[in-house]
Enzyme design. Sequence first.
Site, mmCIF file in Angstrom:
data_model
loop_
_atom_site.group_PDB
_atom_site.id
_atom_site.type_symbol
_atom_site.label_atom_id
_atom_site.label_comp_id
_atom_site.label_asym_id
_atom_site.label_seq_id
_atom_site.Cartn_x
_atom_site.Cartn_y
_atom_site.Cartn_z
ATOM 1 N N LYS A 86 -10.502 -4.969 -3.430
ATOM 2 C CA LYS A 86 -11.545 -3.948 -3.497
ATOM 3 C C LYS A 86 -11.100 -2.705 -4.239
ATOM 4 C CE LYS A 86 -12.317 -5.026 1.055
ATOM 5 N NZ LYS A 86 -12.156 -4.617 2.412
ATOM 6 N N LYS A 129 0.814 -1.219 0.000
ATOM 7 C CA LYS A 129 0.000 0.000 0.000
ATOM 8 C C LYS A 129 0.847 1.269 0.000
ATOM 9 C CE LYS A 129 -4.047 -2.181 1.264
ATOM 10 N NZ LYS A 129 -5.218 -2.436 0.758
ATOM 11 N N LYS A 176 -3.803 -10.385 -6.892
ATOM 12 C CA LYS A 176 -4.942 -10.700 -6.027
ATOM 13 C C LYS A 176 -6.168 -9.867 -6.413
ATOM 14 C CE LYS A 176 -5.230 -8.773 -2.011
ATOM 15 N NZ LYS A 176 -4.926 -8.226 -0.690
HETATM 16 P P1 TYM Z 1 -10.090 -7.063 4.071
HETATM 17 O O1 TYM Z 1 -11.247 -6.167 4.314
HETATM 18 O O2 TYM Z 1 -9.043 -6.636 3.114
HETATM 19 O O3 TYM Z 1 -10.627 -8.457 3.566
HETATM 20 C C1 TYM Z 1 -11.650 -9.171 4.259
HETATM 21 C C2 TYM Z 1 -11.348 -10.665 4.204
HETATM 22 O O4 TYM Z 1 -11.325 -11.107 2.850
HETATM 23 C C3 TYM Z 1 -10.107 -11.802 2.591
HETATM 24 N N1 TYM Z 1 -9.713 -11.575 1.186
HETATM 25 C C4 TYM Z 1 -9.536 -12.536 0.273
HETATM 26 N N2 TYM Z 1 -9.622 -13.877 0.345
HETATM 27 C C5 TYM Z 1 -9.377 -14.580 -0.788
HETATM 28 N N3 TYM Z 1 -9.034 -13.999 -1.969
HETATM 29 C C6 TYM Z 1 -8.930 -12.659 -2.085
HETATM 30 N N4 TYM Z 1 -8.608 -12.110 -3.256
HETATM 31 C C7 TYM Z 1 -9.184 -11.868 -0.927
HETATM 32 N N5 TYM Z 1 -9.168 -10.534 -0.696
HETATM 33 C C8 TYM Z 1 -9.492 -10.372 0.608
HETATM 34 C C9 TYM Z 1 -9.112 -11.214 3.563
HETATM 35 O O5 TYM Z 1 -8.017 -12.063 3.787
HETATM 36 C C10 TYM Z 1 -9.972 -11.002 4.789
HETATM 37 O O6 TYM Z 1 -10.075 -12.191 5.554
HETATM 38 N N6 TYM Z 1 -7.170 -6.380 8.026
HETATM 39 C C11 TYM Z 1 -8.408 -7.015 7.597
HETATM 40 C C12 TYM Z 1 -9.596 -6.597 8.433
HETATM 41 C C13 TYM Z 1 -9.398 -6.817 9.884
HETATM 42 C C14 TYM Z 1 -9.395 -8.063 10.562
HETATM 43 C C15 TYM Z 1 -9.162 -7.759 11.937
HETATM 44 C C16 TYM Z 1 -9.553 -9.389 10.153
HETATM 45 C C17 TYM Z 1 -9.181 -5.825 10.808
HETATM 46 N N7 TYM Z 1 -9.039 -6.402 12.048
HETATM 47 C C18 TYM Z 1 -9.086 -8.762 12.919
HETATM 48 C C19 TYM Z 1 -9.476 -10.385 11.141
HETATM 49 C C20 TYM Z 1 -9.247 -10.081 12.494
HETATM 50 C C21 TYM Z 1 -8.651 -6.612 6.167
HETATM 51 O O7 TYM Z 1 -8.241 -5.574 5.727
HETATM 52 O O8 TYM Z 1 -9.433 -7.477 5.462
#
Ligand code: TYM
Length: 327
Positions: free
Chosen positions: A197, A111, A194
């Site tokens: 969003k 990022k 990957k």
């Molecule tokens: P975030 O919002 O980027 O993504 C949410 C979840 O989706 C998964 N993910 C994917 N899985 C498979 N293929 C993909 N292309 C893909 N893109 C995203 C992510 O691995 C995630 O599980 N930091 C986290 C949010 C968060 C969090 C936490 C998660 C904040 N605090 C505590 C667990 C525990 C995040 O940005 O996910």
Amino acid sequence: MDRILSGIKPTGSLTLGNYIGALRHFRDFQDKGEVFIFIADLHALTLPIEPETLRGNSRDIAAFYLASGLDPERTTIFLQSAVPQHAELNAILQNFLYMGELRRMTQFKDKSQKMRDSAIGLGLFAYPSLMASDIVLYDATIVPVGEDQTQHVELARDLVGRFNSRYGEILTMPRAEVTRVGKRIMSLSDPTKKMSKSDPKGDIFLKDDPVSIRKKIMSAKTDSGSEVRFDPVEKPGISNLLTIYSALSDITIEEAEKRFEGSRYGDFKKAVADIVLETLVPFQERYRQILSSGEYLEVLHKGAERASREAEKVLSRVQHAVGLLDE
Ligand code: TYM
């Protein structure tokens, strides 16, 4: 009994990657333990975002959670910002993570890659500290995430070890749990990247209309050759589509390969589009209904109350352990 915790960051429209890698599994954990699922809105502020966009995305995620079958009677669903203990615990725990390890985080490197130092917010750098606080605040033992978040969970584990060796068994050791098939769904236009969003090209958004979903899948980048075979190096495009198909039909990759032995790419893609639509169309229907009824508001309200009660227990334990006055 296991405590399960996970969250999604409302930075953009959710993708099929979010659904396959994380969201669709949350429901299954309801039979395995006590589940806490939240909207990581404080995390969404780590990169510039318009206030109305953030609010809209947060509402969407709340509705998607309910549409995915999370039952608010069994699962605590809440907004991170509505539970002040996240920020309070972070204020303490950030002292147990080091600059060097934060600098090594892949997400931070990705990022901040194109940014000058003077433009990188402190929150983006310290992101894993807040995330570790989210996790330990509920004594979580299992953290279901996609592959890209496992490094952050590993860092949370390091923090727990470090904290406990200094103060005794105060924090609970979590572990990441990634899905067998679909832990990293790739972009349809560039299957070496990957699906995310923030990259609208090649993404399937959960809110996309059926016609454009089908169009995106039919025009997904494929590979040379004509065989439907799983080989992420030689055939990243086809392998990604096989992964999507297997995950949504709940079969193994090998079974999917067998099913499409001798099929042409076009026919295979049509089958992938069919299964994606079969999954997403009823899901979108429930999502729209929940959003317009506004029922998620009450769910978030009650969820925050309950989350806050649980969070306070761990926060007090930590405050006491480190020597903050609590009489
Ligand atoms: P975030 O919002 O980027 O993504 C949410 C979840 O989706 C998964 N993910 C994917 N899985 C498979 N293929 C993909 N292309 C893909 N893109 C995203 C992510 O691995 C995630 O599980 N930091 C986290 C949010 C968060 C969090 C936490 C998660 C904040 N605090 C505590 C667990 C525990 C995040 O940005 O996910």
